[in-house]
Structure formats: structure tokens, C-alpha cells
Design a protein around this motif. Structure first.
Motif, mmCIF file in Angstrom:
data_model
loop_
_atom_site.group_PDB
_atom_site.id
_atom_site.type_symbol
_atom_site.label_atom_id
_atom_site.label_comp_id
_atom_site.label_asym_id
_atom_site.label_seq_id
_atom_site.Cartn_x
_atom_site.Cartn_y
_atom_site.Cartn_z
ATOM 1 N N HIS A 31 -5.674 3.890 0.630
ATOM 2 C CA HIS A 31 -6.298 4.680 1.187
ATOM 3 C C HIS A 31 -7.586 3.904 2.371
ATOM 4 C CE1 HIS A 31 -3.369 8.274 0.257
ATOM 5 N NE2 HIS A 31 -3.833 7.778 -0.414
ATOM 6 N N LEU A 32 -6.952 3.354 3.652
ATOM 7 C CA LEU A 32 -8.566 2.637 4.813
ATOM 8 C C LEU A 32 -8.884 4.154 5.341
ATOM 9 C CD1 LEU A 32 -6.697 -0.345 5.806
ATOM 10 C CD2 LEU A 32 -7.611 0.032 3.428
ATOM 11 N N ASP A 33 -10.371 3.458 5.614
ATOM 12 C CA ASP A 33 -10.357 4.895 5.925
ATOM 13 C C ASP A 33 -9.911 5.393 7.594
ATOM 14 O OD1 ASP A 33 -11.097 2.206 7.095
ATOM 15 O OD2 ASP A 33 -13.098 2.124 6.623
ATOM 16 N N ASP A 34 -9.211 4.699 8.537
ATOM 17 C CA ASP A 34 -8.916 5.304 8.930
ATOM 18 C C ASP A 34 -7.233 5.362 9.044
ATOM 19 O OD1 ASP A 34 -7.042 2.840 8.442
ATOM 20 O OD2 ASP A 34 -7.418 2.124 10.663
ATOM 21 N N GLY A 35 -6.731 6.166 7.695
ATOM 22 C CA GLY A 35 -5.387 6.526 7.561
ATOM 23 C C GLY A 35 -4.446 5.492 7.025
ATOM 24 N N ARG A 36 -4.288 4.053 7.652
ATOM 25 C CA ARG A 36 -3.584 3.544 6.929
ATOM 26 C C ARG A 36 -3.540 3.705 5.664
ATOM 27 N NH1 ARG A 36 -5.459 -2.144 10.144
ATOM 28 N NH2 ARG A 36 -6.955 -0.937 10.349
ATOM 29 N N ARG A 37 -2.364 3.199 4.963
ATOM 30 C CA ARG A 37 -1.738 3.715 4.187
ATOM 31 C C ARG A 37 -1.038 2.665 3.154
ATOM 32 N NH1 ARG A 37 2.401 6.790 1.462
ATOM 33 N NH2 ARG A 37 1.527 7.909 -0.822
ATOM 34 N N VAL A 50 -2.392 -7.767 4.304
ATOM 35 C CA VAL A 50 -1.006 -8.186 4.680
ATOM 36 C C VAL A 50 0.106 -7.016 4.992
ATOM 37 C CG1 VAL A 50 1.071 -9.684 4.380
ATOM 38 C CG2 VAL A 50 -0.440 -10.073 3.389
ATOM 39 N N GLY A 51 -0.419 -6.488 4.457
ATOM 40 C CA GLY A 51 0.511 -5.092 5.060
ATOM 41 C C GLY A 51 0.081 -4.069 5.792
ATOM 42 N N ARG A 52 -1.244 -3.478 6.237
ATOM 43 C CA ARG A 52 -1.616 -2.661 7.059
ATOM 44 C C ARG A 52 -2.485 -2.735 8.553
ATOM 45 N NH1 ARG A 52 2.169 0.074 7.403
ATOM 46 N NH2 ARG A 52 3.189 1.689 6.534
ATOM 47 N N ARG A 53 -3.185 -4.255 8.043
ATOM 48 C CA ARG A 53 -4.253 -5.136 8.861
ATOM 49 C C ARG A 53 -4.178 -5.433 9.725
ATOM 50 N NH1 ARG A 53 -9.927 -6.071 6.120
ATOM 51 N NH2 ARG A 53 -10.570 -4.551 6.969
ATOM 52 N N THR A 54 -4.426 -6.113 10.585
ATOM 53 C CA THR A 54 -4.424 -6.769 11.576
ATOM 54 C C THR A 54 -4.870 -8.296 11.490
ATOM 55 O OG1 THR A 54 -6.248 -6.484 12.378
ATOM 56 C CG2 THR A 54 -5.543 -5.197 13.324
ATOM 57 N N ALA A 55 -4.060 -9.328 12.304
ATOM 58 C CA ALA A 55 -4.327 -10.731 12.122
ATOM 59 C C ALA A 55 -6.031 -10.838 11.950
ATOM 60 C CB ALA A 55 -3.791 -11.299 13.537
ATOM 61 N N ARG A 56 -6.807 -10.003 12.522
ATOM 62 C CA ARG A 56 -8.407 -10.602 12.711
ATOM 63 C C ARG A 56 -8.815 -10.249 11.460
ATOM 64 N NH1 ARG A 56 -12.163 -11.643 17.513
ATOM 65 N NH2 ARG A 56 -13.786 -10.558 17.126
ATOM 66 N N ALA A 88 8.210 2.824 3.259
ATOM 67 C CA ALA A 88 7.356 1.858 4.341
ATOM 68 C C ALA A 88 5.850 1.828 3.963
ATOM 69 C CB ALA A 88 7.061 2.806 5.729
ATOM 70 N N ASP A 89 5.804 2.182 3.478
ATOM 71 C CA ASP A 89 3.678 2.322 2.981
ATOM 72 C C ASP A 89 3.227 0.682 2.061
ATOM 73 O OD1 ASP A 89 2.413 3.664 5.122
ATOM 74 O OD2 ASP A 89 2.382 5.661 3.365
ATOM 75 N N LEU A 90 4.611 0.948 1.457
ATOM 76 C CA LEU A 90 5.246 -0.227 -0.040
ATOM 77 C C LEU A 90 5.052 -1.799 0.500
ATOM 78 C CD1 LEU A 90 5.085 -1.631 -2.782
ATOM 79 C CD2 LEU A 90 7.206 -1.090 -2.893
ATOM 80 N N MET A 91 5.901 -1.581 1.804
ATOM 81 C CA MET A 91 6.495 -3.132 2.597
ATOM 82 C C MET A 91 5.350 -3.075 4.332
ATOM 83 S SD MET A 91 8.690 -4.802 0.117
ATOM 84 C CE MET A 91 7.161 -4.572 -0.605
#
Lengths: 234, 234
Positions: free
Chosen positions: A57-63, B137-143, A178-181
Motif C-alpha cells: 500500500h502506498l501512502d496515497d492509496g495506490r495499491r 512499474v505498476g503504480r508509480r509515475t515515470a518521474r 487491476a492491482d496486480l497488473m
DNA sequence: CGACTTGTTGATGTACATCAAGGTACGTGG
DNA sequence: CCACGTACCTTGATGTACATCAACAAGTCG
């Protein structure tokens, strides 16, 4: 446990050692957190029954789901080796876990080379699967990724005994896929609908029916081919 | 080898065992393929010197780097355990490898529990890194991804001794960064230029200068924090 | 019964890819 | 020494695969 097809046969010596190593069994409710990010754990587990996810879990809710975990998989090795979890483990279903004491991990390598070998095997196999996920997320289209996951789940459900010939029930939502891929739920749903329209599969409320496995395999590509060697005991 | 800071201290017993286990050293030219996808390998290697990539080539030319490999890393474990490589290993620089015979892997676990333990440690650590890549790769921006890779490389270059205080040379192209993080070369370059403009770093033909490490760390996020425990010998 | 979870669909937005062109360094053979 | 190729980096124009937003439908649960 011996009857479960996903474990390899093991010797009586191994059996007695494992019995001693083991400190008990635990039941965990679906939805519960088994191991949590940032924490250490005094225990190691192998899954006897039920499904889980290893998730960041990232701090901003991304998973991001790192991988699913099934019966036979080992949980908590990272906490043991690096003194801290870098992700959480969350139960998807009710689970039954076999519990070991972490300080005895080293003892295991000393007393039973074959079980130590199995542990390496498991860690390496997990790494192999993560490399597949990485290739999919990094370089393949949403359609390819989703076909890959469907076949992955189908294969796992078969081994776990949840699957009939071409239909299976899974404790997985579209959001999990979705969260896996690395996709959004909405887009995942749209691709799934398109696949349904193309006669590839049906996904209705945790029940999946494979309509055209060959076509799915073509889309998923060679990476989806099962490398399903006999799994070690631990 | 003993002098290399990236290996842990080891006992005389381990040393003599490893000497026996080892069958020789090999030199590999930069650009050469050390292990190739789909094939088996009769040998296992540890990297004594040089950098490599573990990379998956898709049939249509798409390319995903799974991870970089540095001195101390182990190559070929998957081929040994699963009878087949699922990716290639390609040398980025000239390399020197320590070679072992694959059939003796099992012997290692029997004769030296501590070395077996180290192998598990290595496999588990590799898995940990892949999970980080996957989250990026799955959840973070390019930067975010690129800041992460820069710091990763910087850390590795420091340990390998390629780095001065804030500047380092690496045998890596922008295309490699793109292929690790699932981006196009063009976009990677644009983000890098933007970072340069923002005073974060300079990247000129394989030489990188970190201008503002704190800002880079903020962008990269906590996942970039080094989990750099003392690495086992093998 | 409302509250919540999961799935579905369309409208809109954007972060990225792709295409195209050129620039700079470096090697290689004449 | 120059001509040539090649590898890598750079930049702008255009395209698109995906995300985000919004709304609703259908279960399911306390």
C-alpha cells in the motif's frame, strides 16, 4: 496434509523434523492482515488452506499486489531474513496456517539439508513468478496482462481443487486483477467485457468460465505457460 | 575476493569448501550473453567483477529488464532448479565470473548449511528487489520510477566502488532505464531532461552527477531506501 | 431496510507511446 | 587525415491506451 497434491512426498525423517519444528496451526479470517508492512514477525507460516495476497500500500492509496499466495506457499521469509516486512500479507479467504518459530529457521538448515533446499526452491520460484509479473506489467498490453492473470488463476484454482473442467470460483475481485497488473478497475472491467463479447470467457461475481482457452493462451503468450514443477513440502 | 567489501566474512571451513566447489573462473566480454532464455546451463556463477542485466526479450522486440546484476550476485539458480532459463543474462561490461558445477548444488546444502542459508538469503533478496520494481512499474509515475532507478544505481555504484561522492560512471544507457521501468526511451529522456532542468542531476554519456539527493529521494519515495544488509559470501 | 461492495458503462482527460528528424561522439577503414 | 557508419542522446508533433470522473445497477449484509 500428506493428501494434498500440491506438496511433494517427504521422508519420515523430514516428517518428524517438521513436526518438531512446527509450533501449531492458526486460523485466520478472510480479510485479516496476516503480516503487516514495516513490522517484524516472530513467526513463519506455510499455508495449509485458503488464499492470500502479498500487497504493497502506498501512502496515497495506490495499491500494488505483488503476488497471490496459495496452499503450500511460505509466508514471512523476508521478515525473518531482513528483520522487516516490505509489504503486507492479507487473507482473501478464511485460512489455515501452519506456524513455525522464526529463531528455528537456522536450525532447519542445519538439521535438514533437504528442507533447506526446498526453502531455496520456494524463494527462487517466487522470484520467477515476480519476474513474469514484471514483464507483463512493464511491456504488455492490458489485454495480454489480463489473459495472463486469468490463466494463472485458473491453473492455481485447478491445483487447489477449486476448479471444475473449465469453470472455477475464486475469491478474487476485478480490483485485485487491476492491482496486480497495474491497471485501473474501470479499464480492467472494460477489457473483461470485451473478452466476454469475444467469447473468450465469462466472469460473474467471483465465478469464471473459460470459453476459449486456446485463444486466451494465444493472447497471454508463452509466459503464461505453467512452470508447475512438483512443489516441495514446506 | 576476500577484500571485496560486498561479501560477508566467512569461516575457514566455508572457504575450503567453496574452493572445492568452485571449478574455475571465466572472463566474459561486455555485450556477451552469459545465459540464454529457454536453455539450461551446466554451470552456476557468482559475479566477481562487472555488471550484467537479467532481461526478457519478447518475440516482437519488446524488451523488459528484470534486474541488474552486480558483483556478489548469483546467476543461473533458476536454470538449476527449474531446468530452464526464463530470461537471458547479458553482460553490460567485461566480467569475471566464478564458476560452479550445477550438479554439486545439492552437495552444497548437505555439506555446508551456512552456505545453503546464504543461497536462500540471496534468492529472497532478489525477490524483494523484484517486488520493488513491480510496485514502481505498476503504480508509480515515470518521474518516480526514474528517481528510484537513479538512486538504485548510485547506491550500487558506491558499493561496487565506481562512485565518487556524488558522481558516478555506469555502463548503463537511458534505454536500459526505460526497459527496466517499462517506459519508452523517448519519454525517459524527456523526464531526465526535466530533472536536469530542475537541478536534480546531470546525465552525460554514462556519467551521472547527483545534484540534489534529498529531492530525488523525496520523489523516489521510501521504497528506494536501501535494504543493504551485509551480503553473504557466495 | 439502508449501507456497502462489486460490477458496468459513457464522457472526458492525460501520461505516456510512436513517429520523425537531427545532433554529437566515437570507431573503423581507406 | 577524412568519409562513413553506428550508438546514443535530444526535441517537437501527433496519436492512443490508458486513467479519472460520474452515475447507476445488482447483489449482499447487518
Amino acid at each position: 496434509m500428506r493428501s494434498n497434491a500440491s506438496f511433494r512426498a517427504f521422508s519420515d525423517a523430514e516428517l518428524s523434523f517438521v513436526q518438531g519444528f512446527k509450533t501449531g496451526e492458526v486460523d485466520v479470517k478472510g480479510g485479516a492482515t496476516v503480516l503487516s508492512d514495516g513490522h517484524d514477525s516472530a513467526h513463519l507460516f506455510t499455508i495449509l488452506d485458503g488464499w492470500a495476497v502479498r500487497v504493497k500500500h502506498l501512502d496515497d492509496g495506490r495499491r500494488q499486489i505483488i503476488n497471490f499466495a496459495f496452499p503450500g506457499d511460505f509466508l514471512g521469509l523476508q521478515a525473518s531474513l531482513f528483520d522487516r516486512m516490505e509489504h503486507s500479507v492479507e487473507a482473501l479467504t478464511d485460512m489455515r496456517l501452519c506456524m513455525f518459530e522464526r529463531p528455528r529457521l537456522w536450525e532447519l538448515f542445519q538439521s535438514s539439508p533437504s528442507l533447506g533446499f526446498d526453502l531455496t526452491w520456494l524463494a527462487s520460484r517466487e522470484e520467477l513468478i515476480l519476474s513474469h509479473h514484471l514483464v507483463n506489467v512493464g511491456r504488455r498490453t492490458a489485454r495480454e496482462r489480463i489473459a495472463y492473470v486469468i490463466l494463472l488463476l485458473f491453473e492455481r484454482a485447478r491445483v487447489t481443487g477449486l476448479a471444475a473442467e473449465k469453470a472455477f470460483e475464486i475469491p478474487i475481485t476485478q480490483e485485485d486483477v487491476a492491482d496486480l497488473m497495474g491497471l485501473s478497475v474501470v479499464h480492467t472491467n472494460k477489457v473483461l467485457r470485451q473478452m466476454h463479447h469475444d467469447g473468450l470467457l465469462t466472469w460473474t461475481r467471483s465465478k469464471i468460465i473459460i470459453k476459449n482457452q486456446d485463444a486466451l493462451s494465444d493472447i497471454a503468450g508463452p509466459i503464461a505457460e505453467s512452470r508447475d514443477v512438483l512443489r516441495p513440502f514446506i
